[in-house]
Design a protein around this motif. Structure first.
Motif, PDB file in Angstrom:
ATOM      1  N   VAL A  15       0.836  -1.202   0.000  1.00 58.14           N
ATOM      2  CA  VAL A  15       0.000   0.000   0.000  1.00 58.14           C
ATOM      3  C   VAL A  15       0.868   1.248   0.000  1.00 58.14           C
ATOM      4  CG1 VAL A  15      -1.633   1.358   1.362  1.00 58.14           C
ATOM      5  CG2 VAL A  15      -2.001  -1.094   1.083  1.00 58.14           C
ATOM      6  N   LEU A  16       1.885   1.272   0.854  1.00 59.68           N
ATOM      7  CA  LEU A  16       2.768   2.442   0.917  1.00 59.68           C
ATOM      8  C   LEU A  16       3.432   2.705  -0.428  1.00 59.68           C
ATOM      9  CD1 LEU A  16       4.564   1.997   4.373  1.00 59.68           C
ATOM     10  CD2 LEU A  16       2.763   3.630   3.786  1.00 59.68           C
ATOM     11  N   GLN A  17       3.917   1.643  -1.071  1.00 59.51           N
ATOM     12  CA  GLN A  17       4.596   1.820  -2.352  1.00 59.51           C
ATOM     13  C   GLN A  17       3.682   2.432  -3.392  1.00 59.51           C
ATOM     14  OE1 GLN A  17       7.890  -1.591  -2.921  1.00 59.51           O
ATOM     15  NE2 GLN A  17       5.838  -2.391  -2.650  1.00 59.51           N
ATOM     16  N   TRP A  18       2.467   1.911  -3.498  1.00 61.14           N
ATOM     17  CA  TRP A  18       1.573   2.391  -4.549  1.00 61.14           C
ATOM     18  C   TRP A  18       0.949   3.727  -4.208  1.00 61.14           C
ATOM     19  CZ3 TRP A  18       1.751   0.986  -9.359  1.00 61.14           C
ATOM     20  CH2 TRP A  18       2.424  -0.202  -9.649  1.00 61.14           C
ATOM     21  N   LEU A  19       0.800   4.019  -2.920  1.00 57.89           N
ATOM     22  CA  LEU A  19       0.349   5.364  -2.545  1.00 57.89           C
ATOM     23  C   LEU A  19       1.438   6.383  -2.873  1.00 57.89           C
ATOM     24  CD1 LEU A  19      -1.768   7.207  -1.258  1.00 57.89           C
ATOM     25  CD2 LEU A  19      -0.756   6.675   0.979  1.00 57.89           C
ATOM     26  N   MET A  20       2.709   6.036  -2.579  1.00 53.81           N
ATOM     27  CA  MET A  20       3.796   6.946  -2.921  1.00 53.81           C
ATOM     28  C   MET A  20       3.935   7.098  -4.435  1.00 53.81           C
ATOM     29  SD  MET A  20       4.771   8.018  -0.010  1.00 53.81           S
ATOM     30  CE  MET A  20       3.123   7.656   0.630  1.00 53.81           C
ATOM     31  N   TRP A  21       3.668   6.040  -5.163  1.00 56.83           N
ATOM     32  CA  TRP A  21       3.688   6.108  -6.627  1.00 56.83           C
ATOM     33  C   TRP A  21       2.658   7.115  -7.116  1.00 56.83           C
ATOM     34  CZ3 TRP A  21      -0.141   4.517 -10.240  1.00 56.83           C
ATOM     35  CH2 TRP A  21       0.286   4.449 -11.567  1.00 56.83           C
ATOM     36  N   GLN A  22       1.496   7.106  -6.496  1.00 55.31           N
ATOM     37  CA  GLN A  22       0.458   8.045  -6.915  1.00 55.31           C
ATOM     38  C   GLN A  22       0.839   9.483  -6.569  1.00 55.31           C
ATOM     39  OE1 GLN A  22      -2.098  10.062  -5.013  1.00 55.31           O
ATOM     40  NE2 GLN A  22      -2.244  10.878  -7.096  1.00 55.31           N
ATOM     41  N   VAL A  23       1.239   9.716  -5.323  1.00 53.64           N
ATOM     42  CA  VAL A  23       1.481  11.108  -4.924  1.00 53.64           C
ATOM     43  C   VAL A  23       2.761  11.661  -5.537  1.00 53.64           C
ATOM     44  CG1 VAL A  23       0.169  10.884  -2.776  1.00 53.64           C
ATOM     45  CG2 VAL A  23       2.637  10.501  -2.737  1.00 53.64           C
ATOM     46  N   GLY A  24       3.719  10.780  -5.867  1.00 52.02           N
ATOM     47  CA  GLY A  24       4.970  11.246  -6.436  1.00 52.02           C
ATOM     48  C   GLY A  24       5.040  11.223  -7.942  1.00 52.02           C
ATOM     49  N   GLY A  25       4.151  10.429  -8.575  1.00 51.93           N
ATOM     50  CA  GLY A  25       4.215  10.267 -10.017  1.00 51.93           C
ATOM     51  C   GLY A  25       2.896  10.479 -10.727  1.00 51.93           C
ATOM     52  N   LEU A  26       1.943   9.616 -10.451  1.00 49.69           N
ATOM     53  CA  LEU A  26       0.682   9.663 -11.199  1.00 49.69           C
ATOM     54  C   LEU A  26       0.009  11.033 -11.087  1.00 49.69           C
ATOM     55  CD1 LEU A  26      -1.237   7.714 -12.863  1.00 49.69           C
ATOM     56  CD2 LEU A  26      -2.591   7.586 -10.747  1.00 49.69           C
ATOM     57  N   GLY A  27      -0.145  11.536  -9.872  1.00 46.24           N
ATOM     58  CA  GLY A  27      -0.812  12.824  -9.702  1.00 46.24           C
ATOM     59  C   GLY A  27      -0.054  13.983 -10.325  1.00 46.24           C
TER      60      GLY A  27
END
Length: 211
Positions: A97-109
């Motif tokens: 969860v942490l990895q994919w949440l960080m992926w979203q806030v650091g990349g996708l968004g």
């Protein structure tokens, strides 16, 4: 009671989705970013980066004074910890969860936000920038599509804050993407949108935006 300082954008939707999913008692305070409300002194006290969403939890688990939290990813993690929901049920799931949440806030968004800016809002068309962010959007859709292969949700069978964070940012028509090219994203996106709490959050956002 939680005060949610909110405007109906992808980042705003993330937190409202959590509050609806967890049935947490909350009050929405609109932050009209078009009118510059995010720069008001009272808002800056809880969100010093002048970005929404932000929350104030008037009933923190330690029983102490209210806690304010800014940054959408931090808010989701705080609420997951508070409620012991949607954060991954075991250490390995939590790491995912942490990895994919960080992926979203650091990349996708951020990258999709740049897509929105240069394709829709920039005062002049910059072909290099448009091409760059369209291609990066396509790449990120591909990353998510591969992760969802054989999985109901981003980390597996469990619906988590990773799904809540990513879902509002998948706006294929606005981002120049054909969702048919990403069948796993399309399946997942429809399944999350069909959740009653998610539907309520989006409908509330739409109604608030219309005021």
């Amino acid at each position: 009671m939680i005060d949610l300082h909110y405007w109906p954008t992808p980042n705003g939707h993330k937190v409202l989705i959590f509050l609806e999913e967890a049935a947490l008692d909350h009050t929405i305070h609109l932050v009209d970013i078009g009118a510059g409300a995010q720069f008001q002194p009272d808002f800056l006290k809880i969100s010093p980066n002048n970005k929404m969403p932000a929350i104030v939890d008037h009933a923190p688990t330690d029983g102490g004074a209210p806690i304010s939290v800014f940054e959408s990813g931090a808010i989701l993690l705080y609420l997951a910890h508070k409620t012991r929901q949607f954060g991954g049920g075991d250490p390995r799931s939590h790491v995912a969860v942490l990895q994919w949440l960080m992926w979203q806030v650091g990349g996708l968004g951020p990258m999709l936000g740049q897509n929105h800016h240069f394709t829709r809002y920039a005062p002049e068309k910059v072909p290099y920038a448009i091409d760059r962010y369209l291609k990066e959007t396509e790449r990120l859709y591909g990353v998510l599509d591969r992760q969802l292969e054989g999985r109901a949700f981003i980390i597996g069978d469990d619906y988590t804050v990773a799904d809540m964070a990513c879902h509002p940012w998948i706006l294929p028509e606005a981002q120049g993407q054909d969702l048919a090219r990403f069948p796993n994203v399309a399946r997942w996106h429809a399944a999350v949108a069909a959740r009653p709490a998610v539907a309520r959050a989006y409908e509330r956002g739409k109604a608030l935006a219309a005021k």
